[in-house]
Write an enzyme that holds these catalytic residues in place. Sequence first.
Site, short mmCIF file in Angstrom:
data_model
loop_
_atom_site.label_atom_id
_atom_site.label_comp_id
_atom_site.label_asym_id
_atom_site.label_seq_id
_atom_site.Cartn_x
_atom_site.Cartn_y
_atom_site.Cartn_z
N CYS A 1 1.03 -1.33 -0.41
CA CYS A 1 0.08 -0.03 -0.11
C CYS A 1 0.90 0.83 0.12
CB CYS A 1 -0.97 -0.35 1.65
SG CYS A 1 -2.58 -1.22 1.27
N HIS B 1 -3.41 8.56 6.05
CA HIS B 1 -2.75 7.05 5.76
C HIS B 1 -4.63 6.60 5.35
CE1 HIS B 1 -2.29 3.11 3.67
NE2 HIS B 1 -2.05 2.33 4.38
N GLU C 1 -0.84 5.40 13.11
CA GLU C 1 -1.12 6.48 12.66
C GLU C 1 -0.78 7.32 13.86
OE1 GLU C 1 -1.41 8.59 8.67
OE2 GLU C 1 -2.35 7.42 9.34
N LYS D 1 -9.73 8.79 2.62
CA LYS D 1 -10.32 6.61 2.17
C LYS D 1 -11.94 7.02 2.67
CE LYS D 1 -5.36 4.47 1.93
NZ LYS D 1 -4.87 5.59 2.33
N HIS E 1 -9.93 2.88 -0.36
CA HIS E 1 -8.25 2.58 0.13
C HIS E 1 -8.06 1.76 -1.83
CE1 HIS E 1 -4.59 1.59 0.75
NE2 HIS E 1 -4.23 0.72 2.05
N PHE F 1 1.72 -3.69 3.85
CA PHE F 1 1.63 -4.93 4.62
C PHE F 1 3.14 -4.51 4.59
CE2 PHE F 1 -2.87 -7.11 3.95
CZ PHE F 1 -3.18 -5.81 4.86
#
Length: 425
Positions: free
Chosen positions: A173, A313, A324, A345, A350, A409
């Site tokens: 991502c 994010h 975050e 998002k 996403h 990830f």
Amino acid sequence: MSGAAPRRVVVTGLGAVTPAGIGTGPFWDLIIHGDSAIRKISCFDATEFRSKVAGECDFDPQAHGIDPAEAHRLDRAGQFAYVAARQAIADSGLDLDRFPKDRIGVSMGSALGRVSSFDHWTARRTTNRFAMALGGADGRGRPLSEAEPSVIAQVVAQQAGARGPVRVVSNGCTSGLDAVSHGVQLIEDGQADVVIAGGSEAPLTPVAVSSMDAIRATSAYDGDPAEACRPFDRNRDGMVVAEAAGVLVLEEAGSARNRGAVVLAEMLGCGHRANAHHMTGLEAEGSDLADAVQEALHTAKVAADDVDYVNAHGTATGHNDEHETAALKQALGSRAFTVPISSIKSMVGHALGAAGAIELIACAMAIRDNLIPPTANLYDPDPKCDLDYVPLIGREHRTDIALCTGSGFGGLQTAILMGAPGGGR
């Protein structure tokens, strides 16, 4: 050359294909008003899936100049990249026929590559592996070539006539952010004067969506789809997968100035870290992302107090939003409690490897218009997410420096700082 001034990198063109529509105009109009493009999945039967909503793009390749034969060769990720890159090049005003081809590079990111082609082939062809390898009796192409992520960059390179460095970055991502960062580095290092950079993703296939379902990363919300993605909210229950592409034209500042280009923003600094911790898990204290942000600040020679906006994010998973929040507190100190932060998002979903690219576009437009998009659906903030996440309504706010963050990830963390043309203040 020893003693030479560092090569500065600016943004001169933007292009986007998003669930909001085709182009940066519909995208910006949707997110700045806090509207949502998330809806029920229509591209396959999601009845038995945990998550039944997504950020889908209404996209007809032929309406955007891709003929049927080319549309067959390019799956959706390639088609999105082609259209977004064409928009960005047009927006930049570059006359590519008059530009040295070996000074043009391409850097595109994608987490899953051309998964829609692969999913299609495996669903229909695996009963005959020999036919699959040869493309079948109808001779309609080989699945290996259809599944190669490199085609996403190749189609952009062919369009631009780029004969410089051409790359696909696949870092989950953070792929879109990392691809742009790589493009910046190519220019800074003198390997290119123009780099067409961004990300493209078309993950709305049964295989990809079910994989996210299996690890319970996606939202199971069964109410209004527009309210499914709820970053930093106490009641969030996962991300909403989306498809999209975002492309930026990066140029060496002197070259852009000499041709009279309109500069939209300047790339100030990038930071990268990994946590070496877990494939999908995040360390609660957020030190990995904090280090990436601090590296970006150091590279840019920007103080934390000078950051005007953070495009988070913000996936709406429990761990990410807490991670975050902790990271921004570490990296920005007291400024974390006063700087406006939001997650787009919540409105477009996403888009995995394309997410960072469209979020950089949002940063550039926030700088241009001095407007900050909100975090939609943030009705009941999680006490653990206690920063200014700009709930529900966009905000007028002078934005000379924007920070964009991403997590992927494998514990990959990226932060990019973007500034107003000419230094803003």
